[in-house]
Write a protein that holds these residues in place. Sequence first.
Motif, mmCIF file in Angstrom:
data_model
loop_
_atom_site.group_PDB
_atom_site.id
_atom_site.type_symbol
_atom_site.label_atom_id
_atom_site.label_comp_id
_atom_site.label_asym_id
_atom_site.label_seq_id
_atom_site.Cartn_x
_atom_site.Cartn_y
_atom_site.Cartn_z
ATOM 1 N N GLY A 1 -25.256 23.118 -27.399
ATOM 2 C CA GLY A 1 -24.508 22.738 -26.204
ATOM 3 C C GLY A 1 -24.331 21.237 -26.084
ATOM 4 O O GLY A 1 -24.151 20.713 -25.002
ATOM 5 N N LYS A 2 -24.362 20.532 -27.203
ATOM 6 C CA LYS A 2 -24.268 19.072 -27.178
ATOM 7 C C LYS A 2 -23.073 18.613 -27.996
ATOM 8 O O LYS A 2 -23.216 18.083 -29.081
ATOM 9 C CB LYS A 2 -25.548 18.450 -27.741
ATOM 10 N N THR A 3 -21.877 18.843 -27.489
ATOM 11 C CA THR A 3 -20.682 18.337 -28.149
ATOM 12 C C THR A 3 -20.077 17.250 -27.266
ATOM 13 O O THR A 3 -20.362 17.171 -26.080
ATOM 14 C CB THR A 3 -19.630 19.445 -28.372
ATOM 15 N N LEU A 4 -19.249 16.436 -27.872
ATOM 16 C CA LEU A 4 -18.531 15.411 -27.125
ATOM 17 C C LEU A 4 -17.307 16.048 -26.473
ATOM 18 O O LEU A 4 -16.800 17.060 -26.939
ATOM 19 C CB LEU A 4 -18.109 14.295 -28.071
ATOM 20 N N SER A 5 -16.818 15.446 -25.413
ATOM 21 C CA SER A 5 -15.633 15.980 -24.742
ATOM 22 C C SER A 5 -14.390 15.751 -25.604
ATOM 23 O O SER A 5 -14.376 14.899 -26.484
ATOM 24 C CB SER A 5 -15.463 15.330 -23.374
ATOM 25 N N LYS A 6 -13.343 16.507 -25.336
ATOM 26 C CA LYS A 6 -12.107 16.443 -26.109
ATOM 27 C C LYS A 6 -11.389 15.116 -25.849
ATOM 28 O O LYS A 6 -11.109 14.775 -24.703
ATOM 29 C CB LYS A 6 -11.213 17.615 -25.723
ATOM 30 N N PRO A 7 -11.072 14.356 -26.913
ATOM 31 C CA PRO A 7 -10.373 13.080 -26.714
ATOM 32 C C PRO A 7 -8.886 13.298 -26.435
ATOM 33 O O PRO A 7 -8.329 14.353 -26.737
ATOM 34 C CB PRO A 7 -10.574 12.371 -28.052
ATOM 35 N N LYS A 8 -8.241 12.288 -25.853
ATOM 36 C CA LYS A 8 -6.804 12.322 -25.592
ATOM 37 C C LYS A 8 -6.170 11.109 -26.254
ATOM 38 O O LYS A 8 -6.727 10.015 -26.223
ATOM 39 C CB LYS A 8 -6.524 12.310 -24.097
ATOM 40 N N ILE A 9 -4.985 11.326 -26.849
ATOM 41 C CA ILE A 9 -4.291 10.232 -27.529
ATOM 42 C C ILE A 9 -2.836 10.170 -27.082
ATOM 43 O O ILE A 9 -2.304 11.121 -26.510
ATOM 44 C CB ILE A 9 -4.346 10.383 -29.070
ATOM 45 N N SER A 10 -2.201 9.037 -27.374
ATOM 46 C CA SER A 10 -0.754 8.879 -27.204
ATOM 47 C C SER A 10 -0.239 8.116 -28.420
ATOM 48 O O SER A 10 -0.990 7.378 -29.064
ATOM 49 C CB SER A 10 -0.427 8.141 -25.907
ATOM 50 N N VAL A 11 1.041 8.312 -28.736
ATOM 51 C CA VAL A 11 1.640 7.656 -29.896
ATOM 52 C C VAL A 11 2.861 6.883 -29.424
ATOM 53 O O VAL A 11 3.696 7.405 -28.695
ATOM 54 C CB VAL A 11 2.040 8.687 -30.978
ATOM 55 N N LYS A 12 2.947 5.615 -29.848
ATOM 56 C CA LYS A 12 4.031 4.734 -29.404
ATOM 57 C C LYS A 12 4.734 4.150 -30.623
ATOM 58 O O LYS A 12 4.094 3.705 -31.572
ATOM 59 C CB LYS A 12 3.432 3.617 -28.549
ATOM 60 N N ASN A 13 6.061 4.105 -30.572
ATOM 61 C CA ASN A 13 6.872 3.503 -31.617
ATOM 62 C C ASN A 13 6.796 1.981 -31.492
ATOM 63 O O ASN A 13 6.887 1.440 -30.395
ATOM 64 C CB ASN A 13 8.312 3.990 -31.475
ATOM 65 N N ILE A 14 6.640 1.291 -32.621
ATOM 66 C CA ILE A 14 6.610 -0.168 -32.617
ATOM 67 C C ILE A 14 7.880 -0.662 -33.309
ATOM 68 O O ILE A 14 8.199 -0.230 -34.420
ATOM 69 C CB ILE A 14 5.366 -0.706 -33.346
ATOM 70 N N ALA A 15 8.613 -1.551 -32.647
ATOM 71 C CA ALA A 15 9.859 -2.082 -33.202
ATOM 72 C C ALA A 15 9.578 -2.864 -34.478
ATOM 73 O O ALA A 15 8.614 -3.614 -34.576
ATOM 74 C CB ALA A 15 10.541 -2.981 -32.176
ATOM 75 N N THR A 16 10.438 -2.655 -35.486
ATOM 76 C CA THR A 16 10.311 -3.359 -36.768
ATOM 77 C C THR A 16 11.673 -3.930 -37.146
ATOM 78 O O THR A 16 12.701 -3.471 -36.659
ATOM 79 C CB THR A 16 9.836 -2.397 -37.883
#
Length: 133
Positions: free
Chosen positions: A27-42
């Motif tokens: 019963g010792k797991t880490l909580s579910k992470p959340k991510i976002s993805v962003k476009n970077i101008a090139t």
Amino acid sequence: MISSMICADACNNKAIVADTKPAEAAGKTLSKPKISVKNIATPKKGRAKLMINMDKLPSGNINEIKVYRSNSGKGKFKQIKILTGDTSSWINVKLKKKRSYFYKIKVFGTTSDGKKIYSPLSNKKKGERDNKR
């Protein structure tokens, strides 16, 4: 449900059942992470870049974050990077333009008594290179 794998003992060829999720069983797991993805101008001739932001990481002693990527929403995810230390974002460079990429992360850490623990995989997030260039 705890998944197990069976391996053969090299000394006496007896099958040994090894628990592959000991932290979850306790019963010792880490909580579910959340991510976002962003476009970077090139620049026009430059390769595409996407920034993966770790919006919500589990609290605790985090040792590493594994980043996984797929070229399709239903495709298999391949580990592409292991981040260590206090990281809140990472830039994926040299990507093909006009293509979509999908990302997931998994966080690994240790408890105060030294046991390894980990989070479930984050939900997949889509990153798209701007198609204007």
